[in-house]
Design an enzyme around this catalytic site. Structure first.
Site, mmCIF file in Angstrom:
data_model
loop_
_atom_site.group_PDB
_atom_site.id
_atom_site.type_symbol
_atom_site.label_atom_id
_atom_site.label_comp_id
_atom_site.label_asym_id
_atom_site.label_seq_id
_atom_site.Cartn_x
_atom_site.Cartn_y
_atom_site.Cartn_z
ATOM 1 C CB CYS A 40 9.935 8.158 11.947
ATOM 2 S SG CYS A 40 10.534 6.626 11.435
ATOM 3 C CB CYS A 60 -2.385 1.477 16.025
ATOM 4 S SG CYS A 60 -1.005 2.172 14.978
ATOM 5 C CB CYS A 90 5.834 7.204 5.999
ATOM 6 S SG CYS A 90 5.395 7.244 7.652
ATOM 7 N N GLY A 142 6.831 6.228 14.317
ATOM 8 C CA GLY A 142 8.238 5.779 14.925
ATOM 9 C C GLY A 142 8.741 4.542 14.456
ATOM 10 C CD GLU A 185 -1.773 10.754 14.207
ATOM 11 O OE1 GLU A 185 -0.941 11.530 13.802
ATOM 12 O OE2 GLU A 185 -1.998 9.589 13.542
ATOM 13 C CB CYS A 189 -0.068 5.787 12.242
ATOM 14 S SG CYS A 189 -1.015 5.017 13.399
ATOM 15 C CB CYS A 242 9.494 5.507 4.468
ATOM 16 S SG CYS A 242 10.344 3.964 5.487
HETATM 17 N N1 SAH Z 1 7.979 2.196 11.433
HETATM 18 C C1 SAH Z 1 7.402 0.715 11.516
HETATM 19 C C2 SAH Z 1 6.200 1.082 12.126
HETATM 20 C C3 SAH Z 1 5.300 2.047 11.859
HETATM 21 S S1 SAH Z 1 4.676 2.383 10.211
HETATM 22 C C4 SAH Z 1 7.279 0.389 10.104
HETATM 23 O O1 SAH Z 1 7.645 1.042 8.986
HETATM 24 O O2 SAH Z 1 7.149 -0.750 9.949
HETATM 25 C C5 SAH Z 1 3.291 1.177 10.017
HETATM 26 C C6 SAH Z 1 2.919 0.704 8.548
HETATM 27 O O3 SAH Z 1 2.313 1.916 7.984
HETATM 28 C C7 SAH Z 1 4.137 0.418 7.768
HETATM 29 O O4 SAH Z 1 3.986 -0.813 7.127
HETATM 30 C C8 SAH Z 1 4.232 1.577 7.037
HETATM 31 O O5 SAH Z 1 5.086 1.472 5.665
HETATM 32 C C9 SAH Z 1 2.800 1.777 6.814
HETATM 33 N N2 SAH Z 1 2.562 3.327 6.179
HETATM 34 C C10 SAH Z 1 3.171 4.333 6.369
HETATM 35 N N3 SAH Z 1 2.758 5.361 5.613
HETATM 36 C C11 SAH Z 1 1.591 5.013 4.907
HETATM 37 C C12 SAH Z 1 0.781 5.354 4.279
HETATM 38 N N4 SAH Z 1 0.863 6.826 3.811
HETATM 39 N N5 SAH Z 1 -0.077 4.706 3.855
HETATM 40 C C13 SAH Z 1 -0.403 3.417 4.140
HETATM 41 N N6 SAH Z 1 0.384 2.554 4.971
HETATM 42 C C14 SAH Z 1 1.682 3.538 5.315
HETATM 43 FE FE1 SF4 Z 2 9.173 4.513 7.536
HETATM 44 FE FE2 SF4 Z 2 7.752 3.286 9.596
HETATM 45 FE FE3 SF4 Z 2 9.346 5.360 9.941
HETATM 46 FE FE4 SF4 Z 2 6.992 5.699 8.374
HETATM 47 S S1 SF4 Z 2 7.201 5.218 10.637
HETATM 48 S S2 SF4 Z 2 9.224 6.704 8.094
HETATM 49 S S3 SF4 Z 2 7.220 3.868 7.441
HETATM 50 S S4 SF4 Z 2 10.051 3.579 9.186
#
Ligand code: SAH
Ligand code: SF4
Length: 355
Positions: free
Chosen positions: A112, A105, A119, A164, A92, A341, A116
């Site tokens: 990934c 973005c 996510c 990622g 995406e 994303c 988390c």
């Molecule tokens: N992996 C990296 C970059 C991609 S995620 C990171 O985690 O920083 C980009 C941002 O989107 C991160 O701050 C992440 O915590 C946030 N994010 C992930 N899932 C989300 C959700 N469901 N709602 C809002 N933000 C989210």
């Molecule tokens: Fe965590 Fe960022 Fe990976 Fe989502 S994309 S699982 S927020 S590290």
């Protein structure tokens, strides 16, 4: 074997490649001008360049490897692209319109591994890293989309916040950044580019030493280890004190500010107490960072989390401000089109699986 995208080569790498293949390195400048300024998408349109050189490039590289699978436009001008890679994987890319410009973005991996708990991108394990070319191509595809609209608009900002963990694909990330900031190419200013990481501490040190002049954002989401480990399992191996030490190293080496990302999750991390702990955590370097409070985008598979109530969001914001922490509440973009994303991709994969 599939040919790689020529967008993956930095200017120096292209010069070296040409030299190694018997061509003048200065031709790299001509090729770059055609790729990034004239935005030629076919080698056969590179008439200005020596024909043998073009033939050799065409035998070795392609320009585009991504194909557009889905494009969704939201009422606020946000456009979401789902691209298919050469191996069939889906990624995406999101384009957002702001008062200050146009940001993209980008995705850095297919899936990934950080996983988390809130996510959508982490629902599927990483199947591979994107090449530098595949990351640059996302920017180029958005730019070509803008070129078609014919309003002379340019991508002005980049956020590496798509699917990622960018620091888990470190070398390709650096090549990508070196391509897009180069004055001879897209020339996107480093201060308009932000890389977001979940906090891969050793890479924060390496990134600092690499001294690429772009901004850093940290996905913190909790002010103490107990809570952070509960929502982000990476915190077990890389706890907050190690993360803070790496951020201090970064801040000592340059004069940029760090963005702290904090998703507000209802009744999980959105109490006054957590806001106070956050301020305490930053007490030594409050003036060098600012906190971005992010409204949670609900993910079907993570139904344990809900978006914080507006009241809690404002109270959290006030507590940070009262304690001298710079912060703002992030504006949402394209909520009508699965803009968080990873969401469009995960929905599409589910649909494909049902067919
Ligand atoms: N992996 C990296 C970059 C991609 S995620 C990171 O985690 O920083 C980009 C941002 O989107 C991160 O701050 C992440 O915590 C946030 N994010 C992930 N899932 C989300 C959700 N469901 N709602 C809002 N933000 C989210
Ligand atoms: Fe965590 Fe960022 Fe990976 Fe989502 S994309 S699982 S927020 S590290």
């Amino acid at each position: 074997m599939n040919k790689p995208s020529i967008y993956g080569l930095t200017l120096d790498q292209l010069k070296e490649w040409l030299l190694a293949h018997g061509h003048k390195p200065s031709r790299a400048l001509q090729v770059w001008d055609l790729l990034y300024r004239k935005r030629v998408t076919d080698f056969s349109d590179m008439n200005e360049v020596n024909s043998e050189c073009v033939q050799l490039l065409a035998d070795t590289f392609v320009i585009q490897t991504l194909t557009q699978h889905i494009k969704q436009e939201a009422a606020d001008g946000t456009v979401k692209f789902l691209f298919k890679l050469q191996d069939g994987s889906l990624i995406e890319t999101v384009m957002m319109r702001h008062k200050y410009g146009l940001s993209v973005c980008v995705t850095t991996q297919v899936g990934c591994n950080i996983g988390c708990s809130f996510c959508a991108s982490g629902l599927l394990a990483k199947s591979r890293d994107l090449s530098a070319g595949e990351i640059v191509e996302q920017i180029m595809n958005v730019q070509l989309h803008l070129d078609q609209i014919e309003k002379d608009e340019l991508v002005s900002h980049i956020v590496v916040m798509g699917i990622g963990e960018p620091f888990d694909n470190f070398n390709n990330l650096l090549d990508f950044l070196n391509v897009v900031i180069d004055h001879k190419g897209l020339a996107i200013a480093g201060r308009r580019i932000t890389v977001s990481t979940s906090g891969i501490v050793n890479k924060i040190y390496e990134f600092t030493d690499a001294a690429i002049p772009v901004n850093l954002a940290i996905s913190l989401h909790a002010p103490n280890n107990e809570l952070r480990t509960r929502i982000m399992k990476i915190n077990r191996a890389m706890p907050i004190e190690k993360l803070m030490a790496s951020l201090k190293y970064y801040l000592a080496k340059n004069n940029r500010r760090i963005t702290i990302e904090y998703i507000l999750l209802k009744d999980v991390n959105d109490h006054k107490e957590e806001a106070e702990q956050l301020a305490e955590l930053f007490s030594d370097f409050k003036d060098r960072l600012y906190v971005n409070l992010i409204p949670y985008n609900p993910v079907d598979e993570h139904s344990q989390y809900q978006r914080s109530e507006q009241e809690s969001v404002l109270a959290f914001y006030d507590t940070l401000k009262k304690n001298g922490v710079n912060c703002k509440i992030r504006q949402e973009h394209g909520t009508d089109i699965d803009a968080a994303c990873g969401q469009l991709r995960s929905k599409q994969l589910k649909k494909d699986a049902q067919q």
